[in-house]
Design a protein around this motif. Sequence first.
Motif, PDB file in Angstrom:
ATOM      1  N   VAL A  63      59.336  55.134  -7.129  1.00  0.00           N
ATOM      2  CA  VAL A  63      58.910  54.213  -6.179  1.00  0.00           C
ATOM      3  C   VAL A  63      58.915  54.998  -4.528  1.00  0.00           C
ATOM      4  CG1 VAL A  63      59.403  51.963  -5.042  1.00  0.00           C
ATOM      5  CG2 VAL A  63      59.611  52.303  -7.382  1.00  0.00           C
TER       6      VAL A  63
ATOM      7  N   HIS B  84      54.077  58.831 -12.287  1.00  0.00           N
ATOM      8  CA  HIS B  84      53.391  57.673 -11.620  1.00  0.00           C
ATOM      9  C   HIS B  84      54.531  57.281 -10.372  1.00  0.00           C
ATOM     10  CE1 HIS B  84      50.847  54.185 -11.332  1.00  0.00           C
ATOM     11  NE2 HIS B  84      52.059  53.528 -11.125  1.00  0.00           N
TER      12      HIS B  84
ATOM     13  N   ASP C 151      47.809  57.485 -11.904  1.00  0.00           N
ATOM     14  CA  ASP C 151      47.759  56.222 -11.684  1.00  0.00           C
ATOM     15  C   ASP C 151      46.805  55.053 -12.430  1.00  0.00           C
ATOM     16  OD1 ASP C 151      44.974  56.812 -11.052  1.00  0.00           O
ATOM     17  OD2 ASP C 151      45.240  56.624  -8.792  1.00  0.00           O
TER      18      ASP C 151
ATOM     19  N   VAL D  79      55.138  45.527 -11.089  1.00  0.00           N
ATOM     20  CA  VAL D  79      54.695  46.793 -10.388  1.00  0.00           C
ATOM     21  C   VAL D  79      55.144  47.659 -11.691  1.00  0.00           C
ATOM     22  CG1 VAL D  79      55.354  48.829  -9.298  1.00  0.00           C
ATOM     23  CG2 VAL D  79      54.606  46.555  -8.165  1.00  0.00           C
ATOM     24  N   ASP D  80      56.399  47.437 -12.251  1.00  0.00           N
ATOM     25  CA  ASP D  80      57.069  48.218 -13.239  1.00  0.00           C
ATOM     26  C   ASP D  80      56.359  48.047 -14.793  1.00  0.00           C
ATOM     27  OD1 ASP D  80      59.385  50.095 -14.057  1.00  0.00           O
ATOM     28  OD2 ASP D  80      60.003  48.458 -15.286  1.00  0.00           O
TER      29      ASP D  80
ATOM     30  N   HIS E 146      58.884  43.447  -8.600  1.00  0.00           N
ATOM     31  CA  HIS E 146      59.214  44.846  -9.334  1.00  0.00           C
ATOM     32  C   HIS E 146      58.899  44.691 -10.817  1.00  0.00           C
ATOM     33  CE1 HIS E 146      61.148  46.933  -5.904  1.00  0.00           C
ATOM     34  NE2 HIS E 146      61.626  45.809  -5.667  1.00  0.00           N
TER      35      HIS E 146
ATOM     36  N   GLU F 194      54.815  54.276  -7.685  1.00  0.00           N
ATOM     37  CA  GLU F 194      54.345  53.044  -7.116  1.00  0.00           C
ATOM     38  C   GLU F 194      54.971  52.908  -5.679  1.00  0.00           C
ATOM     39  OE1 GLU F 194      52.780  50.353  -8.199  1.00  0.00           O
ATOM     40  OE2 GLU F 194      52.407  51.503 -10.077  1.00  0.00           O
TER      41      GLU F 194
ATOM     42  N   ARG G 273      53.172  47.733 -15.168  1.00  0.00           N
ATOM     43  CA  ARG G 273      51.917  48.176 -14.863  1.00  0.00           C
ATOM     44  C   ARG G 273      52.183  49.813 -14.915  1.00  0.00           C
ATOM     45  NH1 ARG G 273      49.352  50.769 -10.810  1.00  0.00           N
ATOM     46  NH2 ARG G 273      46.964  50.964 -11.074  1.00  0.00           N
ATOM     47  N   ALA G 274      53.262  50.245 -14.461  1.00  0.00           N
ATOM     48  CA  ALA G 274      53.645  51.637 -14.447  1.00  0.00           C
ATOM     49  C   ALA G 274      54.029  52.210 -15.791  1.00  0.00           C
ATOM     50  CB  ALA G 274      54.616  52.213 -13.227  1.00  0.00           C
TER      51      ALA G 274
END
Length: 147
Positions: free
Chosen positions: A93, A37, A10, A65-66, A62, A39, A68-69
Amino acid sequence: MFKHILVPTDGSPLSQDAVIRAVAFAREAGARLSFCHVEPPMPTSFGSLAGITSATIEQEFHAKVDGRAQDILQAAEQVAAEAGVPCARVLLVRSKPHEAIIEAATTQGCDLIFMASHGRRGVTALLLGSETQKVLTHSKIPVLVYR
């Protein structure tokens, strides 16, 4: 003994330490890694303003979030590449991370899950539980917990 190891991450400091240890473990075992990972899905309250769904808000959520992932997974891949350990990435996800971790391990054909223990204590642990504890409870695949 182990040939394919799933490593959930994470991006937290303890999780990053677990990535380093998992890479060393995989290198010694001659195993390959899949970094995972998970999310959360976009909260429904973010997707609507006064009952009107906003595609822009959803796209921005999205994208953030994507991004960062992908950064988290890229950092893990970098550690593996420097050690010469083959790896892949899995981005899911899901609202229940422990279920996603077990699903990823199963679909990737992993024979071990190597994950950090975040060590929640007290009321927080009682109320929220631990994803690591949930994986330990529900997984049929062996789990190695790095602390």
